[in-house]
Enzyme design. Structure first.
Site, PDB file in Angstrom:
ATOM      1  N   PHE A 168       0.890   9.961   5.263  1.00 35.39           N
ATOM      2  CA  PHE A 168      -0.389  10.920   4.698  1.00 35.39           C
ATOM      3  C   PHE A 168      -0.911  11.700   6.145  1.00 35.39           C
ATOM      4  O   PHE A 168      -1.019  12.752   6.043  1.00 35.39           O
ATOM      5  CB  PHE A 168      -1.472   9.802   4.551  1.00 35.39           C
ATOM      6  CG  PHE A 168      -2.872  10.419   4.319  1.00 35.39           C
ATOM      7  CD1 PHE A 168      -3.155  10.486   2.849  1.00 35.39           C
ATOM      8  CD2 PHE A 168      -3.785  10.943   5.268  1.00 35.39           C
ATOM      9  CE1 PHE A 168      -4.551  11.082   2.748  1.00 35.39           C
ATOM     10  CE2 PHE A 168      -4.989  11.417   4.929  1.00 35.39           C
ATOM     11  CZ  PHE A 168      -5.417  11.444   3.540  1.00 35.39           C
ATOM     12  N   ASP A 178       0.927  -1.160  -0.016  1.00 35.42           N
ATOM     13  CA  ASP A 178       0.195   0.029  -0.031  1.00 35.42           C
ATOM     14  C   ASP A 178       0.842   1.195   0.019  1.00 35.42           C
ATOM     15  O   ASP A 178       1.969   1.039   0.323  1.00 35.42           O
ATOM     16  CB  ASP A 178      -0.874  -0.082   1.333  1.00 35.42           C
ATOM     17  CG  ASP A 178      -1.369   1.044   1.617  1.00 35.42           C
ATOM     18  OD1 ASP A 178      -2.355   1.713   0.588  1.00 35.42           O
ATOM     19  OD2 ASP A 178      -1.593   1.602   2.829  1.00 35.42           O
ATOM     20  N   ASP A 196      -1.664  -0.643   6.030  1.00 31.26           N
ATOM     21  CA  ASP A 196      -2.365  -0.006   7.404  1.00 31.26           C
ATOM     22  C   ASP A 196      -3.741  -0.017   7.625  1.00 31.26           C
ATOM     23  O   ASP A 196      -4.110  -0.164   8.894  1.00 31.26           O
ATOM     24  CB  ASP A 196      -1.779   1.530   7.593  1.00 31.26           C
ATOM     25  CG  ASP A 196      -2.610   2.197   6.862  1.00 31.26           C
ATOM     26  OD1 ASP A 196      -2.424   2.187   5.571  1.00 31.26           O
ATOM     27  OD2 ASP A 196      -3.235   3.033   7.248  1.00 31.26           O
ATOM     28  N   ASP A 245      -0.352   4.982   1.161  1.00 29.26           N
ATOM     29  CA  ASP A 245      -0.713   6.105   1.973  1.00 29.26           C
ATOM     30  C   ASP A 245      -0.718   5.144   3.477  1.00 29.26           C
ATOM     31  O   ASP A 245      -1.293   4.239   3.624  1.00 29.26           O
ATOM     32  CB  ASP A 245      -2.298   6.459   1.852  1.00 29.26           C
ATOM     33  CG  ASP A 245      -2.173   7.312   0.636  1.00 29.26           C
ATOM     34  OD1 ASP A 245      -1.346   7.694   0.208  1.00 29.26           O
ATOM     35  OD2 ASP A 245      -3.481   7.399   0.190  1.00 29.26           O
ATOM     36  N   PHE A 260      -9.335   5.323  11.414  1.00 26.03           N
ATOM     37  CA  PHE A 260      -8.981   5.070   9.981  1.00 26.03           C
ATOM     38  C   PHE A 260      -9.104   6.453   9.071  1.00 26.03           C
ATOM     39  O   PHE A 260      -8.184   7.079   8.427  1.00 26.03           O
ATOM     40  CB  PHE A 260      -9.444   3.889   9.158  1.00 26.03           C
ATOM     41  CG  PHE A 260      -8.793   3.752   7.618  1.00 26.03           C
ATOM     42  CD1 PHE A 260      -7.458   3.280   7.840  1.00 26.03           C
ATOM     43  CD2 PHE A 260      -9.358   4.067   6.596  1.00 26.03           C
ATOM     44  CE1 PHE A 260      -6.758   3.263   6.570  1.00 26.03           C
ATOM     45  CE2 PHE A 260      -8.662   4.140   5.400  1.00 26.03           C
ATOM     46  CZ  PHE A 260      -7.618   3.626   5.434  1.00 26.03           C
ATOM     47  N   LYS A 293      -9.123  -3.791  -3.319  1.00 22.77           N
ATOM     48  CA  LYS A 293      -7.793  -4.454  -3.370  1.00 22.77           C
ATOM     49  C   LYS A 293      -7.886  -5.871  -3.339  1.00 22.77           C
ATOM     50  O   LYS A 293      -7.219  -6.637  -3.557  1.00 22.77           O
ATOM     51  CB  LYS A 293      -7.037  -3.782  -1.976  1.00 22.77           C
ATOM     52  CG  LYS A 293      -6.599  -2.491  -2.229  1.00 22.77           C
ATOM     53  CD  LYS A 293      -5.458  -2.185  -1.256  1.00 22.77           C
ATOM     54  CE  LYS A 293      -5.235  -0.807  -1.484  1.00 22.77           C
ATOM     55  NZ  LYS A 293      -4.312  -0.134  -0.310  1.00 22.77           N
TER      56      LYS A 293
END
Lengths: 212, 212
Positions: B28, B20, B158, B22, B54, B147
């Site tokens: 980020f 991934d 994450d 970010d 998140f 994904k």
């Protein structure tokens, strides 16, 4: 209880269909020819129906241009801002895709390779999908330069030879007929889909559904 | 001959790693906090290490802003031009990824979800990868809002809860530790990777290689 679990799994399994953009849903060749003739009205060109290589430059390069510098300008046409945004639709493609996504037990994703010169092509592919299929399809667009990495049961794509990091992709390749592949003999397990207008895509999808 | 074929297949099988962007490779949260404080120097903010949801808005929304309109402006920060382009690196991430890609029997792809408001985030993710990993990595960037559709043995990400059209993705999820998931108990078969700096990623990759 074992049987119940089996039925549950079967019921959840959907046919995953991946569909390419350029020359499968979006008329890349037609738009290129239009833009080329607009820019070079006095130069020779190749009508869409006579295009017979996957990469445009491979065939245009053989033309006798009045101004030889034209051959070095070809790529600039499709690398320009708005080229991808403004691609017209392949007949019946967007209607078919929307109908397919409504079929029971079928999931549809759009799977497209942006140019290595991604600046305009990457965002404009999202723009195209949003405009022609609707905003929900932003969630169903996958951009990748390696389609073997994408999961699916079928990939409908005009490019005959698709290779990448995975030697055995999960999908079966259905070659969408386009001028660039019209003379290519489709070998092995690959199938062909000639158009989105005569309804054969429905039969094909139903057949695949039975096989998963 | 059967044995030979078996060995051939084994020899070709590589460990496919998806990573991934970010908050796994690109910082980020840190950049958001910086931009927020730059824009609203007199408003309360949440230090990165105290971020625990998140989605940023879920936590910032609870702050007592002097000017209440701030809470409606949060998303504008990361939807702005250059936000994604300018993300700093997570410590050691890019070096680790480049080293991982050089390991024998390992293929690495970057797998990132652009914002639904894709205009800047989609092309700027390509820009980020080109700048921080190198132009060859343009070929290894996959943009997708789902994904589960991507093939791989591992996904290092994450985000703790990753769902999508495929009920059983091919990858095993390795949760990359970030402020947003630091208090979340990772359940089931999921693993954790705490950082890119203490070298544990190498052992993890070697372990996975043995298991495929």
């Amino acid at each position: 209880m074992a049987a119940k679990r089996g039925i549950g799994s079967l019921a959840q399994r959907k046919l995953m269909v991946l569909i390419d953009l350029d020359e499968t849903l979006a008329a890349f060749e037609k738009h290129f020819m239009f833009k080329f003739r607009e820019k070079y009205p006095n130069e020779p060109y190749i009508p869409v129906e006579k295009r017979n290589t996957f990469y445009i430059a491979d065939q245009y390069d053989k033309l006798n241009f009045t101004d030889d510098s034209v051959r070095f300008e070809l790529k600039k046409i499709y690398r320009s801002e708005y080229f991808f945004r403004d691609l017209p639709e392949i007949d019946g493609g967007c209607e078919a895709v929307k109908e397919m996504a409504e079929m029971e037990g079928v999931e549809v994703f759009i799977c497209s390779s942006p140019l290595f010169q991604y600046k305009y092509s990457a965002p404009e592919k999202y723009e195209w999908v949003e405009k022609h299929l609707g905003p929900d399809w932003i969630n169903r667009l996958i951009l990748t330069r390696d389609k073997t990495m994408i999961n699916g049961d079928i990939l409908i794509d005009d490019k005959v030879h698709i290779t990448g990091a995975m030697n055995s992709p999960s999908w079966k390749h259905v070659v969408f007929t386009a001028s660039n592949n019209q003379n290519v003999k489709v070998k092995g397990e690959k199938l062909r889909l000639d158009n989105w207008t005569d309804g054969t895509w429905r039969t094909m999808i139903e057949d695949f559904k039975k096989r998963i």
